[in-house]
Scaffold this motif. Structure first.
Motif, short mmCIF file in Angstrom:
data_model
loop_
_atom_site.label_atom_id
_atom_site.label_comp_id
_atom_site.label_asym_id
_atom_site.label_seq_id
_atom_site.Cartn_x
_atom_site.Cartn_y
_atom_site.Cartn_z
N SER A 85 9.67 -0.36 -10.19
CA SER A 85 8.68 -0.73 -11.19
C SER A 85 7.26 -0.39 -10.73
O SER A 85 6.40 -0.07 -11.56
CB SER A 85 8.78 -2.23 -11.52
OG SER A 85 8.38 -3.02 -10.41
N VAL A 86 7.01 -0.45 -9.43
CA VAL A 86 5.69 -0.13 -8.91
C VAL A 86 5.54 1.37 -8.67
O VAL A 86 4.57 2.00 -9.11
CB VAL A 86 5.41 -0.89 -7.59
CG1 VAL A 86 4.08 -0.44 -6.99
CG2 VAL A 86 5.40 -2.38 -7.82
N LYS B 52 3.60 6.10 -5.52
CA LYS B 52 3.45 6.30 -6.97
C LYS B 52 2.52 7.46 -7.27
O LYS B 52 2.77 8.27 -8.18
CB LYS B 52 2.92 5.02 -7.62
CG LYS B 52 2.72 5.17 -9.12
CD LYS B 52 2.18 3.89 -9.74
CE LYS B 52 1.99 4.06 -11.25
NZ LYS B 52 1.47 2.83 -11.89
N ALA B 53 1.45 7.59 -6.50
CA ALA B 53 0.46 8.64 -6.74
C ALA B 53 0.83 9.97 -6.10
O ALA B 53 0.14 10.96 -6.30
CB ALA B 53 -0.90 8.18 -6.21
N SER B 54 1.92 9.99 -5.35
CA SER B 54 2.29 11.17 -4.57
C SER B 54 3.20 12.11 -5.35
O SER B 54 3.65 11.80 -6.46
CB SER B 54 2.99 10.75 -3.28
OG SER B 54 4.35 10.38 -3.56
N GLY B 55 3.53 13.22 -4.72
CA GLY B 55 4.48 14.17 -5.29
C GLY B 55 5.91 13.94 -4.86
O GLY B 55 6.75 14.84 -4.99
N SER C 271 0.82 -1.21 0.00
CA SER C 271 0.00 0.00 0.00
C SER C 271 0.86 1.26 0.00
O SER C 271 0.47 2.28 -0.58
CB SER C 271 -0.94 0.00 1.21
OG SER C 271 -0.22 -0.13 2.42
N GLU C 272 2.01 1.19 0.62
CA GLU C 272 2.91 2.35 0.61
C GLU C 272 3.48 2.60 -0.78
O GLU C 272 3.61 3.75 -1.21
CB GLU C 272 4.02 2.15 1.64
CG GLU C 272 3.52 2.29 3.07
CD GLU C 272 4.57 1.93 4.11
OE1 GLU C 272 4.27 2.07 5.31
OE2 GLU C 272 5.68 1.50 3.74
N MET C 273 3.83 1.54 -1.48
CA MET C 273 4.33 1.73 -2.85
C MET C 273 3.28 2.37 -3.74
O MET C 273 3.57 3.28 -4.53
CB MET C 273 4.79 0.39 -3.43
CG MET C 273 6.09 -0.14 -2.85
SD MET C 273 6.79 -1.48 -3.87
CE MET C 273 5.54 -2.73 -3.70
N VAL C 274 2.05 1.91 -3.63
CA VAL C 274 0.96 2.48 -4.42
C VAL C 274 0.77 3.96 -4.08
O VAL C 274 0.59 4.81 -4.96
CB VAL C 274 -0.35 1.70 -4.20
CG1 VAL C 274 -1.53 2.40 -4.86
CG2 VAL C 274 -0.21 0.27 -4.72
#
Length: 271
Positions: free
Chosen positions: A107-108, A84-87, A78-81
């Motif tokens: 890669s994630v 990815k969506a963060s700044g 969940s942290e990787m996801v």
């Protein structure tokens, strides 16, 4: 700012809203929002959300990173996801011992990875880690490395010197940034200055920190000296190509390149 120009890289618990707000006023070059050791298990989910919110607001030109939990923990995916969506500019991955872990996180997250070298296996694999896909830099994790090597805390850093130089060599061989580990004694400015000077002499680009009070010392030691910058400008102006005499010493293209790199670093940090 290029990662290699960073002098001071401050770890903050992502769960500490007041510390995050204060970080926007501090002279550090990078803010690292920690989701790992600094956050209790019960607060991990809230800290992940807080980190995303903080990164959306940004840090006023400072580099922003998130240290996530390791593979195999309940929070890793969940942290990787979220990263990815963060700044976030970078994701910091602890306890790295092979290049595959960096590649998988990259890669994630689709963010450049800074790998923490915190064990004997990590040091031995550092060249492959540094050269691997997605790796943008290395952090020394000296506290865990000392424990793994069986070196008592009272022994200082003498027993770590080979490992530290090996990690610097790995980073330089791969052309990436490398940063010294944290200094634990919060009230020992003299000791911090000495450790920064030692790290600088070994070739580290800057230092990871655990308290805002440590920032000025790291910036001063790792920041270009004003006189050195002035000397570099004179050298560049005087150089005409090939080996030649400059202010009592011999210079060539290598010295010009060093001078240009010094000036670029000074300009990057506003000196």
């Amino acid at each position: 700012m290029l990662l290699r120009h960073a002098r001071s890289l401050l770890f903050l618990p992502a769960s500490n809203a007041r510390a995050i707000a204060k970080a926007r006023t501090l002279p550090c070059d990078m803010v690292i929002l920690d989701l790992e050791d600094a956050v209790p298990d019960a607060d991990k989910d809230a800290a992940r959300a807080a980190a995303a919110e903080a990164l959306a607001e940004g840090f006023g030109g400072r580099l922003g990173a998130v240290r996530i939990n390791v593979e195999g923990t309940a929070w890793h995916g969940s942290e990787m996801v979220a990263v990815k969506a963060s700044g976030a500019d970078y994701v910091v991955l602890p306890k790295v011992e092979n290049a595959r872990k960096v590649r998988d996180v990259f890669s994630v997250c689709q963010k450049p990875v800074i790998a923490m070298i915190e064990s004997a296996k990590g040091v031995l694999a550092a060249p492959a880690i540094a050269a691997g896909e997605g790796c943008a830099g290395l952090f020394m994790g000296n506290n865990d490395l000392r424990k793994d090597l069986g070196i008592p805390p009272s022994a200082g850093r003498m027993g770590l010197s080979h490992a530290m130089q090996a990690v610097v060599l790995a980073a330089r061989g791969a052309g990436i940034a490398v940063f010294d580990g944290v200094f634990n004694r919060l009230d020992d400015e003299t000791g911090l200055e000495a450790e920064c000077a030692e790290g600088h002499a070994l070739g580290f680009d800057g230092k990871t920190l655990i308290h805002p009070a440590q920032i000025p010392v790291a910036n001063q030691v790792y920041g270009p000296d004003a006189q050195a910058v002035a000397d570099a400008r004179r050298l560049i102006a005087a150089a005409t190509g090939g080996a030649e005499r400059f202010e009592g010493r011999m210079i060539e293209a290598m010295h010009v390149a060093e001078a240009q790199a010094l000036i670029a670093r000074a300009e990057a940090v506003g000196q």
